[in-house]
Design a protein around this motif. Structure first.
Motif, PDB file in Angstrom:
ATOM      1  N   GLY A 183       0.805  -1.208   0.000  1.00 12.25           N
ATOM      2  CA  GLY A 183       0.000   0.000   0.000  1.00 12.25           C
ATOM      3  C   GLY A 183       0.834   1.252   0.000  1.00 12.25           C
ATOM      4  N   GLY A 184       1.921   1.273   0.804  1.00 15.39           N
ATOM      5  CA  GLY A 184       2.772   2.447   0.844  1.00 15.39           C
ATOM      6  C   GLY A 184       3.463   2.720  -0.462  1.00 15.39           C
ATOM      7  N   SER A 185       3.860   1.663  -1.175  1.00 15.38           N
ATOM      8  CA  SER A 185       4.621   1.863  -2.408  1.00 15.38           C
ATOM      9  C   SER A 185       3.754   2.297  -3.572  1.00 15.38           C
ATOM     10  CB  SER A 185       5.349   0.567  -2.776  1.00 15.38           C
ATOM     11  OG  SER A 185       4.420  -0.456  -3.061  1.00 15.38           O
ATOM     12  N   VAL A 186       2.433   2.053  -3.503  1.00 13.42           N
ATOM     13  CA  VAL A 186       1.587   2.417  -4.642  1.00 13.42           C
ATOM     14  C   VAL A 186       0.601   3.529  -4.323  1.00 13.42           C
ATOM     15  CG1 VAL A 186       1.712   0.089  -5.588  1.00 13.42           C
ATOM     16  CG2 VAL A 186      -0.197   0.707  -4.122  1.00 13.42           C
ATOM     17  N   SER A 187       0.568   4.024  -3.098  1.00 15.36           N
ATOM     18  CA  SER A 187      -0.384   5.082  -2.778  1.00 15.36           C
ATOM     19  C   SER A 187      -0.169   6.305  -3.653  1.00 15.36           C
ATOM     20  CB  SER A 187      -0.274   5.464  -1.293  1.00 15.36           C
ATOM     21  OG  SER A 187       1.029   5.916  -0.986  1.00 15.36           O
ATOM     22  N   ALA A 188       1.096   6.568  -3.990  1.00 14.96           N
ATOM     23  CA  ALA A 188       1.382   7.717  -4.843  1.00 14.96           C
ATOM     24  C   ALA A 188       0.812   7.519  -6.230  1.00 14.96           C
ATOM     25  CB  ALA A 188       2.880   7.927  -4.948  1.00 14.96           C
ATOM     26  N   ARG A 189       0.902   6.301  -6.733  1.00 15.47           N
ATOM     27  CA  ARG A 189       0.374   6.047  -8.068  1.00 15.47           C
ATOM     28  C   ARG A 189      -1.133   6.261  -8.090  1.00 15.47           C
ATOM     29  NH1 ARG A 189       3.437   0.327  -9.462  1.00 15.47           N
ATOM     30  NH2 ARG A 189       5.408   0.810  -8.444  1.00 15.47           N
ATOM     31  N   MET A 190      -1.815   5.929  -7.004  1.00 15.48           N
ATOM     32  CA  MET A 190      -3.255   6.132  -6.946  1.00 15.48           C
ATOM     33  C   MET A 190      -3.589   7.613  -6.993  1.00 15.48           C
ATOM     34  SD  MET A 190      -4.419   3.322  -4.103  1.00 15.48           S
ATOM     35  CE  MET A 190      -6.157   3.706  -4.290  1.00 15.48           C
ATOM     36  N   SER A 191      -2.799   8.442  -6.275  1.00 17.84           N
ATOM     37  CA  SER A 191      -3.088   9.866  -6.245  1.00 17.84           C
ATOM     38  C   SER A 191      -2.636  10.561  -7.508  1.00 17.84           C
ATOM     39  CB  SER A 191      -2.406  10.514  -5.031  1.00 17.84           C
ATOM     40  OG  SER A 191      -1.012  10.373  -5.110  1.00 17.84           O
ATOM     41  N   ASP A 192      -1.589  10.053  -8.151  1.00 16.87           N
ATOM     42  CA  ASP A 192      -1.071  10.706  -9.343  1.00 16.87           C
ATOM     43  C   ASP A 192      -1.859  10.361 -10.588  1.00 16.87           C
ATOM     44  OD1 ASP A 192       0.840  11.890  -7.874  1.00 16.87           O
ATOM     45  OD2 ASP A 192       2.464  10.537  -8.444  1.00 16.87           O
ATOM     46  N   SER A 193      -2.551   9.222 -10.588  1.00 19.43           N
ATOM     47  CA  SER A 193      -3.218   8.786 -11.804  1.00 19.43           C
ATOM     48  C   SER A 193      -4.560   8.170 -11.485  1.00 19.43           C
ATOM     49  CB  SER A 193      -2.358   7.762 -12.556  1.00 19.43           C
ATOM     50  OG  SER A 193      -3.078   7.191 -13.628  1.00 19.43           O
ATOM     51  N   THR A 194      -5.599   8.713 -12.078  1.00 23.73           N
ATOM     52  CA  THR A 194      -6.915   8.105 -11.946  1.00 23.73           C
ATOM     53  C   THR A 194      -7.247   7.280 -13.191  1.00 23.73           C
ATOM     54  OG1 THR A 194      -7.920  10.073 -12.899  1.00 23.73           O
ATOM     55  CG2 THR A 194      -7.750   9.973 -10.505  1.00 23.73           C
ATOM     56  N   GLN A 195      -6.296   7.217 -14.133  1.00 21.56           N
ATOM     57  CA  GLN A 195      -6.548   6.511 -15.378  1.00 21.56           C
ATOM     58  C   GLN A 195      -6.100   5.054 -15.293  1.00 21.56           C
ATOM     59  OE1 GLN A 195      -8.211   8.222 -17.648  1.00 21.56           O
ATOM     60  NE2 GLN A 195      -8.131  10.020 -16.311  1.00 21.56           N
ATOM     61  N   GLN A 196      -4.870   4.847 -14.821  1.00 24.94           N
ATOM     62  CA  GLN A 196      -4.349   3.490 -14.811  1.00 24.94           C
ATOM     63  C   GLN A 196      -5.082   2.643 -13.782  1.00 24.94           C
ATOM     64  OE1 GLN A 196      -0.152   3.359 -14.404  1.00 24.94           O
ATOM     65  NE2 GLN A 196      -0.025   1.152 -14.494  1.00 24.94           N
ATOM     66  N   ARG A 197      -5.428   1.415 -14.134  1.00 19.05           N
ATOM     67  CA  ARG A 197      -6.214   0.558 -13.262  1.00 19.05           C
ATOM     68  C   ARG A 197      -5.434  -0.635 -12.745  1.00 19.05           C
ATOM     69  NH1 ARG A 197     -11.151  -1.347 -16.442  1.00 19.05           N
ATOM     70  NH2 ARG A 197     -11.879  -1.988 -14.392  1.00 19.05           N
ATOM     71  N   LEU A 198      -4.347  -1.030 -13.401  1.00 17.45           N
ATOM     72  CA  LEU A 198      -3.608  -2.226 -13.010  1.00 17.45           C
ATOM     73  C   LEU A 198      -2.117  -1.934 -12.965  1.00 17.45           C
ATOM     74  CD1 LEU A 198      -5.309  -5.090 -15.055  1.00 17.45           C
ATOM     75  CD2 LEU A 198      -5.360  -4.815 -12.579  1.00 17.45           C
ATOM     76  N   TRP A 199      -1.441  -2.517 -11.957  1.00 13.60           N
ATOM     77  CA  TRP A 199       0.022  -2.471 -11.884  1.00 13.60           C
ATOM     78  C   TRP A 199       0.524  -3.867 -11.570  1.00 13.60           C
ATOM     79  CZ3 TRP A 199      -2.802   1.089  -8.812  1.00 13.60           C
ATOM     80  CH2 TRP A 199      -2.798   2.408  -9.289  1.00 13.60           C
ATOM     81  N   ALA A 200       1.646  -4.217 -12.149  1.00 12.86           N
ATOM     82  CA  ALA A 200       2.286  -5.488 -11.797  1.00 12.86           C
ATOM     83  C   ALA A 200       2.765  -5.415 -10.362  1.00 12.86           C
ATOM     84  CB  ALA A 200       3.452  -5.768 -12.744  1.00 12.86           C
ATOM     85  N   ALA A 201       2.686  -6.528  -9.642  1.00  9.99           N
ATOM     86  CA  ALA A 201       3.090  -6.539  -8.230  1.00  9.99           C
ATOM     87  C   ALA A 201       4.113  -7.624  -7.984  1.00  9.99           C
ATOM     88  CB  ALA A 201       1.866  -6.730  -7.323  1.00  9.99           C
ATOM     89  N   ILE A 202       3.680  -8.837  -7.696  1.00  9.38           N
ATOM     90  CA  ILE A 202       4.568  -9.938  -7.356  1.00  9.38           C
ATOM     91  C   ILE A 202       4.199 -11.133  -8.215  1.00  9.38           C
ATOM     92  CG2 ILE A 202       5.385 -11.443  -5.518  1.00  9.38           C
ATOM     93  CD1 ILE A 202       4.489  -9.311  -3.526  1.00  9.38           C
ATOM     94  N   GLY A 203       5.103 -11.576  -9.079  1.00  7.78           N
ATOM     95  CA  GLY A 203       4.833 -12.732  -9.923  1.00  7.78           C
ATOM     96  C   GLY A 203       3.569 -12.538 -10.740  1.00  7.78           C
ATOM     97  N   PRO A 204       2.620 -13.495 -10.653  1.00  7.45           N
ATOM     98  CA  PRO A 204       1.380 -13.382 -11.436  1.00  7.45           C
ATOM     99  C   PRO A 204       0.356 -12.441 -10.799  1.00  7.45           C
ATOM    100  CG  PRO A 204       1.343 -15.404 -10.161  1.00  7.45           C
ATOM    101  CD  PRO A 204       2.698 -14.784  -9.926  1.00  7.45           C
ATOM    102  N   HIS A 205       0.667 -11.876  -9.642  1.00  9.92           N
ATOM    103  CA  HIS A 205      -0.282 -11.031  -8.931  1.00  9.92           C
ATOM    104  C   HIS A 205      -0.156  -9.584  -9.404  1.00  9.92           C
ATOM    105  CE1 HIS A 205       0.125 -14.574  -6.354  1.00  9.92           C
ATOM    106  NE2 HIS A 205      -1.082 -14.289  -5.895  1.00  9.92           N
ATOM    107  N   VAL A 206      -1.286  -8.881  -9.343  1.00  5.86           N
ATOM    108  CA  VAL A 206      -1.328  -7.481  -9.762  1.00  5.86           C
ATOM    109  C   VAL A 206      -2.045  -6.666  -8.699  1.00  5.86           C
ATOM    110  CG1 VAL A 206      -1.317  -8.034 -12.229  1.00  5.86           C
ATOM    111  CG2 VAL A 206      -3.503  -7.770 -11.017  1.00  5.86           C
ATOM    112  N   LEU A 207      -1.899  -5.360  -8.802  1.00  5.24           N
ATOM    113  CA  LEU A 207      -2.646  -4.421  -7.995  1.00  5.24           C
ATOM    114  C   LEU A 207      -3.631  -3.707  -8.909  1.00  5.24           C
ATOM    115  CD1 LEU A 207       0.385  -2.934  -6.059  1.00  5.24           C
ATOM    116  CD2 LEU A 207      -1.414  -4.316  -5.033  1.00  5.24           C
TER     117      LEU A 207
END
Length: 707
Positions: free
Chosen positions: A610-634
C-alpha cells in the motif's frame, strides 16, 4: 526494536543468491534511471550520485527562491526596511495587530485548497513519507508549502524557515526520483538529498545538512545514502554561497573555555535545555488540542485567530514575530538583559505554540535556536554573578544553549553539534557544546519519548521509534482473528477424561471454568506431562483443578495484537483465552500464536504494497492495473454504489473471489489521512477508491463487475 524509518528502506533490493551474470545485468537495469522513456545506462551508485547532484542544484536554487519569496511578502505586508524586526517596530499598532491575522487567512486558504500537507512545520510529513509512503511527496507541496510558509513568516508568524525548506527540498527530491522512475529505496534517498540541500542552503552548513538528512529523515547512517546526501548538501551550499555570499547565519562571539569547572555549568545548561524542550514540545501539543476544540471556528480561519493573538503580543514584544534571527544576534553579543531574556524565552514558546497550534505554516527549528539562545544567555549571566572562577561571556553560553535546545527538542545531537560548529568555525566550542547537547538529549528522551518531529505522528498513532511492525500489530484487534472453537472443561473433570479429550482435540490448551462458566485456570499439554509422576499416588482423585495454572494470562477481544505478542513472550502457551470487552471473566474464544504471526505477515504485506503504490493512486486516476509480485497485480477501482454502506468483511472477497483489499483512498481528506489500511469492519462509501491485490484474472474480473 529497530527504528521504523529503517523498515523497508535499508538494505535496498538485493541480488538473488543464485545470481547469474544475466540476473545481475537485469538488476542493474531495474536500478537505472528512466527519462522520457529512455533508461540511462548507469549503475546504482552512479545513479544516486547523479540524483544527489541534480537535487542539490534544485534545493540550492529552491532555498534562494524561498528566501526571496519571504522578503517579497515582507515588503508587501510591512513595506520596505532593513530588517524584519525593524519593519514591524516601525509599523502602526493597527498593522501589527491585523497583518498576522490577514496572513493567517491566506495560510488557511492555501492549506485548505492547495496543499493540506503545508500545515504545520513540515518535517513530520517528510519523515512519514519516507517511512510509510515510499518517499512519495506530491509536487504541489513545493508551491503550497513555499507560499503558505512565506506568508506566515512574513506576516509575523512565530516560526522559522528551516522546516519549510526541508519539506520543499524533500518534495523536489521525491518529484525528481519519480520522474526518473527510480525504485522505492532510491526515491527515499532522493527525499533525504532534498532535505539535506534545504538545511545546507539555509544555514550555509553542508556537513550539518548531510547529517540532518541521515540522522532525522532517514534515521540511519547508511553508506548507500551517504555519498548522494553529501553531494546534494555540498552542491546546494555552493549555489547559495555563489548567490548570497559566504556569510554565516549569525555573527558569533569569540569563544573559549576559561576554566575546566565551566563544564559543570554546561551540564546544568543541558539539563535546563531538556526541561525547556519538554515544555516547548508539550506546549505545541497543548495549543493544537485547544484549537482543535474550537468547533465553532472553521478550520480555515483558525490560523487567523492565532495570528490575531500573535499580533496582540507583538504590540509589546515584536521580537517574537517572524523567524527571530534579528533578536538572536544581540543575544549572542550579550546585549540583552537577563529580565528581557526570560520574558523573550517564555513569549517565544507561547508564540510558536500559537502559530503552529492554530494551523500556521513554518518551522520549529529557528524558534528552538531563539529559545536556546535566551536560555543560554540567562544561564551564562546568572553563573557570572554566582561563581568565583572565570567563565565565558553570556553570548558564548547563548551559542551553546542554541545547540542544546535543538538537540533536546529534536533528539538529534549530532546535527545540533555540527550546526553550531559550522556557525562558529571554531573547534573550541565543541567541548561545552557536546556536554550540553548530550545531556539535554538524554534527559529529554528519558522524560519525553517523542521528539518535536515525531510527536505529531505519534498523536496520529504512528510511532516511528517503535518500528513499523509494532504499528502494524496495533492496527489489528484480537476479535479480528480469534477462534471461537475452544476446549472448555469443568474444575472436577478427572485426569482420565482430560487425557481422552486431549488425545482427540486439535487444541494445545484446555480452559478450566467453574460452575458459572467463569475462567479459573488453564491446562496445557506440558501440565499433563508434568503430572504423570504424581498419577500413581493420587490416581482417580486427580482432577482438572489440581493440574491447572490458576492465574492464566488472558486478553480482551478489543486488545491489539501488540499486547498478545507481549503476553505470548511471557509464557509458552500456544493459545491464550479471549475474554469479552465488558470485563466478564467468561471465555469467548482463543487466539493462537500462529494466527498472530499469519496476521502480522498479512498486514506487513498490505502496508508495504500500500505504501509503495499510494502515490500512483493519487497521481493517476486513469491506470487501473500495476504489476506486483509474480502473477499477482494491484488494481484500483472506485467503490460502486452497490457496495455503499457495506462492511469489507461482509463481501467475503478472499473466500469468494481470491482478492484482497489492501488500501482504501479517501480523495477528499488531507494527505496525512488520505490512505487507510482496511479492516473487516471498515465501511465502504461511494467516492472512495479501493486497491485490490490478487491474480490478474481475478482482479480484472472484479474490476469489470464493479465498473
Amino acid at each position: 526494536m529497530p527504528d521504523a524509518r529503517t523498515q523497508g528502506r535499508e538494505p535496498p533490493e538485493e541480488l538473488p543468491d543464485d545470481c547469474t551474470e544475466e540476473a545481475e545485468r537485469n538488476y542493474s537495469r531495474r536500478q537505472a534511471p528512466v527519462l522520457f522513456g529512455f533508461r540511462l545506462p548507469l549503475g546504482r551508485q552512479a545513479t544516486m550520485l547523479l540524483m544527489g547532484l541534480l537535487i542539490g542544484v534544485a534545493g540550492g536554487f529552491g532555498a534562494i527562491a524561498f528566501r526571496w519569496l519571504i522578503t517579497t511578502c515582507q515588503d508587501l505586508a510591512w513595506g520596505p526596511g532593513d530588517t524584519a524586526l525593524g519593519r514591524i517596530e516601525a509599523a502602526s499598532p493597527l498593522m501589527v495587530l491585523l497583518v498576522p491575522a490577514l496572513g493567517g487567512v491566506l495560510v488557511g486558504v492555501i492549506t485548505r485548497y492547495m496543499a493540506p500537507e503545508a500545515k504545520g512545520h513540515g518535517v513530520p510529513e517528510v519523515m512519514y513519507a519516507v517511512a510509510r509512503k515510499g518517499g512519495v511527496i506530491r509536487p504541489v507541496v513545493v508551491i503550497g508549502k513555499a507560499l503558505a510558509s512565506a506568508v506566515c513568516i512574513a506576516t509575523g508568524g512565530s516560526v522559522g524557515r528551516e522546516g519549510p525548506i526541508v519539506q520543499i527540498g524533500a518534495a523536489m527530491g521525491s518529484t525528481l526520483g519519480r520522474l526518473f522512475r527510480l525504485p522505492v529505496n532510491a526515491v527515499r534517498m532522493s527525499v533525504a538529498c532534498g532535505a539535506a540541500a534545504g538545511i545546507a542552503g539555509t544555514f550555509n552548513a553542508p556537513i550539518a545538512g548531510a547529517f540532518f538528512a541521515l540522522e532525522v529523515i532517514l534515521g540511519n547512517f547508511s553508506s548507500n545514502a551517504f555519498g548522494a546526501v553529501v553531494i546534494s548538501s555540498v552542491t546546494a551550499t555552493a549555489i547559495t554561497r555563489s548567490v548570497l555570499g559566504n556569510e554565516p547565519a549569525f555573527q558569533v562571539p569569540a569563544y573559549s573555555i576559561h576554566s575546566p569547572w565551566e563544564m559543570w555549568i554546561y551540564a546544568v545548561l543541558g539539563l535546563l535545555a531538556a526541561g525547556a524542550a519538554i515544555l516547548y514540545v508539550l506546549g505545541i501539543e497543548w495549543f493544537e488540542d485547544r484549537f482543535d476544540a474550537l468547533d465553532r471556528v472553521p478550520v480555515m480561519l483558525r490560523p487567523a485567530v492565532g495570528g490575531l493573538i500573535i499580533g496582540f503580543v507583538g504590540l509589546f514584544l515584536p521580537q517574537i514575530m517572524g523567524v527571530g534571527y534579528d533578536t538572536i544576534q544581540p543575544m549572542l553579543a550579550g546585549e540583552v538583559g537577563l529580565g528581557m531574556l526570560l520574558v523573550l524565552l517564555v513569549a517565544k514558546m507561547l508564540g510558536t505554540g500559537l502559530t503552529i497550534g492554530s494551523g500556521g505554516s513554518g518551522g520549529v527549528f529557528a524558534p528552538s535556536l531563539f529559545i536556546g539562545a535566551a536560555l543560554g544567555g540567562l544561564v551564562g549571566g546568572i553563573a557570572g554573578h554566582l561563581v568565583s572562577f572565570p567563565i565565558g561571556s553570556p553570548g558564548a553560553y547563548a551559542l551553546v544553549g542554541m545547540g542544546a535546545m535543538v538537540a533536546a527538542a529534536t533528539h538529534a545531537p549530532i546535527t545540533a553539534i555540527l550546526i553550531i560548529f559550522e556557525l562558529t568555525n571554531d573547534y573550541h566550542v565543541i567541548l561545552g557544546l557536546m556536554v550540553s547537547c548530550i545531556i539535554g538529549t538524554l534527559v529529554s528522551q528519558r522524560v519525553l519519548k517523542q521528539s518535536i518531529y515525531t510527536m505529531k505522528l505519534a498523536r496520529r498513532g504512528i510511532d516511528l521509534k517503535e518500528g513499523q511492525e509494532v504499528n502494524v500489530l496495533r492496527s489489528v484487534q484480537v476479535r479480528d482473528i480469534m477462534r471461537h472453537d475452544m476446549e472448555i472443561v469443568q474444575e472436577q473433570t478427572t485426569f482420565a477424561q482430560l487425557v481422552d479429550r486431549m488425545v482427540l482435540s486439535p487444541h494445545y490448551e484446555f480452559l478450566v471454568v467453574d460452575d458459572d462458566g467463569r475462567l479459573v485456570g488453564i491446562i496445557s499439554v506440558d501440565d499433563i506431562r508434568h503430572a504423570l509422576p504424581r498419577l500413581s499416588t493420587q490416581g482417580e482423585e486427580f482432577v482438572a483443578a489440581d493440574l491447572m495454572s490458576r492465574r492464566p494470562i488472558t486478553v480482551r477481544e478489543t486488545d491489539t495484537l501488540d499486547r498478545v505478542m507481549r503476553c505470548i513472550a511471557r509464557r509458552t502457551y500456544e493459545e491464550i483465552p479471549v475474554l469479552p470487552a465488558d470485563g466478564e471473566p467468561r471465555p469467548i474464544g482463543v487466539i493462537r500464536r500462529d494466527d498472530v504471526i499469519r496476521a502480522y505477515n498479512k498486514q506487513m504485506l498490505r502496508a508495504d504494497l500500500g505504501g509503495s503504490v499510494s502515490a500512483r493512486m493519487s497521481d493517476s486516476t486513469q491506470q487501473r492495473l500495476w504489476a506486483a509480485i509474480g502473477p499477482h497485480v494491484l488494481g484500483q477501482v472506485e467503490v460502486p454504489e452497490v457496495l455503499n454502506g457495506r462492511t469489507l468483511a461482509s463481501l467475503h472477497l478472499p473466500a469468494r473471489h481470491g482478492v484482497e483489499v489492501i488500501l482504501i483512498e479517501h480523495p477528499e481528506r488531507p494527505d496525512d489521512s488520505r490512505y487507510e489500511l482496511p479492516r473487516g469492519e471498515t465501511v465502504l462509501e461511494t467516492g472512495q477508491r479501493m486497491l485490490l491485490f490478487g491474480e490478474r484474472s481475478k482482479v480484472e474480473r472484479l474490476l469489470e463487475q464493479w465498473t
